[in-house]
Scaffold this motif. Structure first.
Motif, short mmCIF file in Angstrom:
data_model
loop_
_atom_site.label_atom_id
_atom_site.label_comp_id
_atom_site.label_asym_id
_atom_site.label_seq_id
_atom_site.Cartn_x
_atom_site.Cartn_y
_atom_site.Cartn_z
N LEU A 222 22.93 53.57 10.96
CA LEU A 222 23.70 52.61 10.93
C LEU A 222 23.57 51.52 11.94
CD1 LEU A 222 26.63 51.88 9.85
CD2 LEU A 222 27.90 53.30 11.28
N ALA A 223 23.58 51.92 13.11
CA ALA A 223 23.42 50.85 14.30
C ALA A 223 22.27 49.75 13.83
CB ALA A 223 23.07 51.43 15.47
N LEU A 224 21.12 50.46 13.29
CA LEU A 224 20.06 49.59 12.77
C LEU A 224 20.39 48.57 11.71
CD1 LEU A 224 17.19 48.56 13.47
CD2 LEU A 224 16.23 50.61 12.01
N CYS A 225 21.19 49.31 10.73
CA CYS A 225 21.62 48.36 9.49
C CYS A 225 22.35 47.24 10.16
CB CYS A 225 22.45 49.35 8.64
SG CYS A 225 21.57 50.32 7.59
N LEU A 226 23.29 47.22 10.99
CA LEU A 226 24.16 46.51 11.51
C LEU A 226 23.30 45.32 12.39
CD1 LEU A 226 27.30 48.28 12.59
CD2 LEU A 226 26.94 47.19 10.43
N THR A 227 22.53 45.77 13.28
CA THR A 227 21.45 45.10 13.92
C THR A 227 20.90 44.11 13.16
OG1 THR A 227 21.15 46.59 15.75
CG2 THR A 227 19.52 44.99 15.39
N MET A 228 20.35 44.43 11.97
CA MET A 228 19.43 43.65 11.10
C MET A 228 20.45 42.68 10.74
SD MET A 228 16.47 45.11 10.72
CE MET A 228 16.51 45.15 12.75
N ALA A 229 21.49 42.99 10.09
CA ALA A 229 22.51 41.70 9.96
C ALA A 229 22.90 41.02 10.80
CB ALA A 229 23.90 42.34 9.25
N ARG A 230 23.11 41.36 12.18
CA ARG A 230 23.44 40.56 13.20
C ARG A 230 22.18 39.55 13.52
NH1 ARG A 230 24.21 44.33 16.38
NH2 ARG A 230 26.64 44.61 15.91
N LYS A 231 20.99 40.01 13.28
CA LYS A 231 19.98 38.95 13.57
C LYS A 231 19.43 38.28 12.36
CE LYS A 231 18.07 41.83 17.27
NZ LYS A 231 16.75 42.49 17.83
N PRO A 239 30.60 51.31 5.33
CA PRO A 239 32.25 51.71 4.99
C PRO A 239 33.09 51.07 5.97
CG PRO A 239 30.77 53.70 5.22
CD PRO A 239 30.05 52.55 5.50
N SER A 240 34.21 50.44 5.70
CA SER A 240 35.04 49.95 6.43
C SER A 240 35.40 50.66 7.95
CB SER A 240 36.63 49.83 5.97
OG SER A 240 37.54 49.27 7.19
N CYS A 241 35.11 52.01 7.86
CA CYS A 241 35.42 52.77 9.09
C CYS A 241 34.41 52.37 10.17
CB CYS A 241 35.46 54.28 8.82
SG CYS A 241 33.99 54.94 8.12
N ALA A 242 33.09 51.93 9.65
CA ALA A 242 31.97 51.68 10.58
C ALA A 242 32.49 50.32 11.31
CB ALA A 242 30.69 51.48 9.81
N LEU A 243 33.31 49.63 11.04
CA LEU A 243 33.59 48.32 11.80
C LEU A 243 35.12 48.44 12.59
CD1 LEU A 243 32.51 45.97 8.83
CD2 LEU A 243 31.13 46.69 10.78
N CYS A 244 35.18 49.53 12.95
CA CYS A 244 36.38 49.59 14.01
C CYS A 244 36.29 49.55 15.29
CB CYS A 244 37.15 50.94 13.45
SG CYS A 244 37.85 51.27 11.62
N ASN A 245 35.26 49.01 15.68
CA ASN A 245 34.92 48.99 17.19
C ASN A 245 34.57 47.52 17.47
OD1 ASN A 245 32.87 49.12 19.37
ND2 ASN A 245 34.52 50.55 20.12
N SER A 246 35.10 46.96 18.28
CA SER A 246 34.62 45.43 18.75
C SER A 246 33.25 45.14 19.21
CB SER A 246 35.74 44.93 19.76
OG SER A 246 35.85 45.72 21.05
N ASP A 247 32.63 46.15 19.72
CA ASP A 247 31.42 46.13 20.51
C ASP A 247 30.28 46.29 19.31
OD1 ASP A 247 32.30 46.17 23.19
OD2 ASP A 247 32.02 48.27 23.41
N VAL A 248 30.82 47.12 18.29
CA VAL A 248 30.02 47.32 17.06
C VAL A 248 30.02 45.95 16.24
CG1 VAL A 248 29.80 48.39 14.98
CG2 VAL A 248 30.23 49.81 16.84
N THR A 249 31.06 45.09 16.09
CA THR A 249 31.32 44.15 15.20
C THR A 249 30.67 42.69 15.80
OG1 THR A 249 33.43 43.91 15.82
CG2 THR A 249 33.03 45.27 14.01
N ALA A 250 30.26 42.97 17.28
CA ALA A 250 30.17 41.39 17.91
C ALA A 250 29.11 40.90 17.13
CB ALA A 250 29.52 41.83 19.40
N GLY A 251 29.07 39.53 17.01
CA GLY A 251 28.08 38.99 16.32
C GLY A 251 27.97 38.84 14.84
N LEU A 252 29.06 39.55 14.09
CA LEU A 252 28.99 39.89 12.79
C LEU A 252 30.18 39.40 11.96
CD1 LEU A 252 27.90 43.72 12.80
CD2 LEU A 252 26.36 41.80 12.19
N SER A 253 29.90 38.97 10.84
CA SER A 253 31.36 38.73 9.93
C SER A 253 31.11 39.82 8.70
CB SER A 253 31.33 37.21 9.42
OG SER A 253 30.24 37.06 8.55
#
Length: 309
Positions: A222-231, A239-253
């Motif tokens: 999961l972390a790598l999927c979000l990193t690919m989006a961030r970059k 899932p929505s539950c994956a985005l319930c932490n501000s550190d995880v969602t930094a740099g994302l929309s």
């Protein structure tokens, strides 16, 4: 219930050498060789190719290595279940997307509030957790709803939540504005490999509407999927539950995908319902999930715990 031959076999396969394995196991090399030879005789096949540099697994050895670990795990659980500590063991499987919304608090509460419970947490993809359930390795598991549940487990529906399209912050997705499914048509996505439930939902929904995405990569982290989006390398769907932490969602929309939702269930091993630890683990899971949804910090989540299951 002598598991030593399999344990010895696995150690040799991991180290690639009977000599090194013997040292690690505090056995003499001839003694370990006899154990391996006896196992090969019992199975009627050669498990290792012997070379001057050590040993490598034969095709039969590869098959045994893949099957031996869950067998040993089942044996360990069986010993504990019939032993004095049976009521104190709780093995639970939880998907990585639940880590911040549930797992961290759940583990902390069990450890601090139930010191008599021996807790084992398996974080893994839903298809892997289903395999563990089929092997009888889990007392509880949180997985997507399955109309054909794993035999020996009963389901309690927990929560329904939207799937989220995730992109870099500059893409301007808004968490309160749903994204049309057609937006994924031709989009480069990094997604978990099949048979991940969310991946299959996305594929089927697009296919029904004559659309298709372009697979940038299959990533089961999961972390790598979000990193690919961030970059801005590719977009992803989580899932929505994956985005319930501000550190995880930094740099994302992100934005909820119209028409794609996940229903999560708690699966309980029917053979372990007698355990005080399992009953306490289930009670705490339902309590914690209820509080998280009621708090409103789980975007789009609809509590199903009190619905008819």
């Amino acid at each position: 219930m002598n598991s030593l031959p399999l344990e010895y076999f696995l150690r040799v396969s991991e180290l690639g050498s009977i000599t090194r394995a013997a040292l690690d196991l505090h056995l003499s090399q001839p003694a370990l060789s006899r154990h391996i030879a006896a196992l090969e005789h019992e199975l009627g096949v050669a498990l290792f190719n012997r070379t001057h540099g050590g040993v490598t697994l034969t095709e039969a050895g590869e098959l045994l290595a893949g099957r031996a670990r869950p067998i040993l795990r089942q044996l360990s659980i069986l010993k504990e279940q019939v032993g004095e500590q049976a009521t104190g063991l709780l093995s639970i499987g939880i998907p990585p997307s639940w880590h911040h919304v549930f797992t961290e608090d759940y583990a902390a509460r069990i450890i601090s509030g139930s010191p008599g419970v021996k807790l084992r947490i398996y974080e893994g993809a839903s298809n892997v957790l289903r395999e563990y359930m089929a092997a009888g390795l889990l007392d509880l598991a949180i997985i997507p709803f399955n109309p054909d549940p794993t035999p020996g487990y009963q389901q309690t529906r927990l929560v329904r939540e939207p799937a989220m399209l995730v992109d870099r912050r500059e893409a301007g997705l808004h968490h309160a504005v749903p994204a049309a499914l057609s937006r994924l048509d031709g989009m480069r996505l990094v997604l978990p490999s099949r048979p991940n439930g969310l991946r299959l939902q996305v594929e089927h929904a697009l296919s029904r509407n004559g659309h298709a995405f372009k697979l940038a990569a299959e990533v089961d982290t999961l972390a790598l999927c979000l990193t690919m989006a961030r970059k801005a390398i590719a977009q992803t769907v989580v899932p929505s539950c994956a985005l319930c932490n501000s550190d995880v969602t930094a740099g994302l929309s992100w934005a909820p995908l119209a028409g794609i939702q996940l229903t999560w269930t708690l699966c309980e091993n029917s053979a372990r319902t007698h355990s005080l630890a399992v009953r306490e683990g289930k009670r705490l899971a339902l309590e914690l999930i209820t509080s998280r949804v009621d708090a409103g910090d789980w975007q789009g989540a609809e509590k199903l715990i009190h619905a008819k299951n």
